[in-house]
Write an enzyme that holds these catalytic residues in place. Structure first.
Site, mmCIF file in Angstrom:
data_model
loop_
_atom_site.group_PDB
_atom_site.id
_atom_site.type_symbol
_atom_site.label_atom_id
_atom_site.label_comp_id
_atom_site.label_asym_id
_atom_site.label_seq_id
_atom_site.Cartn_x
_atom_site.Cartn_y
_atom_site.Cartn_z
ATOM 1 N N SER A 86 52.476 36.257 8.598
ATOM 2 C CA SER A 86 51.868 35.718 7.380
ATOM 3 C C SER A 86 52.915 35.685 6.273
ATOM 4 C CB SER A 86 50.691 36.590 6.942
ATOM 5 O OG SER A 86 50.346 36.233 5.621
ATOM 6 N N HIS A 135 51.865 31.554 9.761
ATOM 7 C CA HIS A 135 50.553 31.637 9.100
ATOM 8 C C HIS A 135 50.747 31.505 7.594
ATOM 9 C CE1 HIS A 135 46.317 32.808 9.001
ATOM 10 N NE2 HIS A 135 46.607 33.558 7.950
ATOM 11 N N ASP A 152 48.824 31.442 4.020
ATOM 12 C CA ASP A 152 47.584 31.818 3.332
ATOM 13 C C ASP A 152 47.451 31.119 1.981
ATOM 14 O OD1 ASP A 152 46.347 33.833 5.066
ATOM 15 O OD2 ASP A 152 48.191 34.962 4.724
ATOM 16 N N MET A 193 45.224 30.742 -1.310
ATOM 17 C CA MET A 193 44.185 31.457 -2.069
ATOM 18 C C MET A 193 44.037 30.837 -3.449
ATOM 19 S SD MET A 193 45.329 35.327 -1.235
ATOM 20 C CE MET A 193 45.520 35.920 0.435
ATOM 21 N N HIS A 252 45.640 28.670 6.371
ATOM 22 C CA HIS A 252 44.387 29.413 6.263
ATOM 23 C C HIS A 252 43.879 29.213 4.839
ATOM 24 C CE1 HIS A 252 42.469 33.743 6.222
ATOM 25 N NE2 HIS A 252 41.571 32.775 6.146
ATOM 26 N N MET A 309 41.710 29.819 2.011
ATOM 27 C CA MET A 309 40.726 30.734 1.404
ATOM 28 C C MET A 309 40.393 30.182 0.027
ATOM 29 S SD MET A 309 42.554 34.237 2.656
ATOM 30 C CE MET A 309 44.107 33.405 2.899
ATOM 31 N N MET A 355 38.399 37.404 10.589
ATOM 32 C CA MET A 355 39.018 38.239 9.554
ATOM 33 C C MET A 355 38.655 39.692 9.828
ATOM 34 S SD MET A 355 40.773 36.360 7.447
ATOM 35 C CE MET A 355 41.262 37.809 6.512
ATOM 36 N N ASP A 359 43.117 38.226 11.986
ATOM 37 C CA ASP A 359 43.917 38.293 10.762
ATOM 38 C C ASP A 359 43.473 39.478 9.906
ATOM 39 O OD1 ASP A 359 45.439 37.671 8.547
ATOM 40 O OD2 ASP A 359 44.392 35.803 8.067
#
Ligand code: DX5
Ligand code: ZN
Length: 220
Positions: free
Chosen positions: A7, A32, A34, A36, A64, A66, A135, A173
């Site tokens: 990540s 990966h 992330d 956010m 990913h 979020m 998750m 994850d």
């Protein structure tokens, strides 16, 4: 085959290219990434601009998302060159539509589930996703401890897929390290995200080799 995905959240942001190459050389399969938004999760990370640059480093990028209203950004992350785009089941009212949108954009479609979300929400979209992301921490931050109650969800999803005659990657994850990885792989995980443990490991290659050896042992 097991996929290992570092990540980028845990990398040194002043030298992202180097941090991605370091992981590629250590033998990871996927990057990966992330995303956010400070709304779906409390934290804010990076967006499609950095993803586009990261995608030039040679590893397939696993975005990913979020974020609330993930549908709004699917096209942008597809254009950025991401191979996988994962939306949270809790972040959209129209999961089936979002998954179709991801595939129509030429990417592999993923569904992520927060720790308290039941795997049942996948039952009517089996076959519409390429990846289910379990998750094992509450999303928003790296470096948290794995929540053990989430582990049985991995096996439940694998069962559901098998019963329907479908296949998909099961990605896990949150709190993944050399101690927690074996139970996750035994439960049916085929992609492991590791942030703080992998970027913080004194020897990233040794970390990866240890997990791969364990996976081979489980398969015997
Ligand atoms: C958490 C992110 C994770 C995070 C994992 O919200 O989705 O990908 O970076 O970090 P670790 O491996 O440190 O738990
Ligand atoms: Zn993640």
């Amino acid at each position: 085959m097991l996929k290992i995905a570092p990540s980028l959240l845990a990398a040194d942001y002043l030298k992202l290219g180097e941090e991605i190459r370091r992981m590629a050389e250590a033998g990871v399969d996927v990057l990966h990434y992330d995303v956010m938004d400070g709304s779906f999760v409390p934290n804010i990370s990076f967006g499609q601009g950095v993803a586009e640059r990261a995608a030039t480093c040679g590893l397939p990028v696993d975005a990913h998302l979020m974020i609330v209203n993930p549908e709004k950004y699917i096209e942008a992350f597809a254009k950025a060159g991401c191979e996988y785009i994962t939306v949270h089941a809790e972040a959209t009212n129209h999961l089936h539509r979002a998954l179709q949108q991801i595939r129509a954009a030429g990417c592999k479609a993923g569904v992520a589930l927060n720790p308290a979300t039941s795997p049942e929400c996948l039952r009517y979209v089996l076959g519409d996703f390429d990846l289910a992301l379990v998750m094992t921490v509450n999303p928003g931050f790296g470096g948290q401890k794995l929540i053990p109650a989430c582990v049985e969800k991995i096996a439940a999803i694998r069962r559901m897929l098998d019963e329907a005659g479908k296949d998909a990657i099961i990605e896990v994850d949150g709190g993944v390290n050399t101690q927690t990885a074996p139970m996750l792989m035994k439960a049916g995980a085929t992609m492991l995200v590791a942030g703080s443990a992998l970027y913080g490991a004194p020897d990233a290659k040794a970390f990866i080799d240890t997990i791969r050896a364990e996976y081979a042992e489980i398969g015997k």
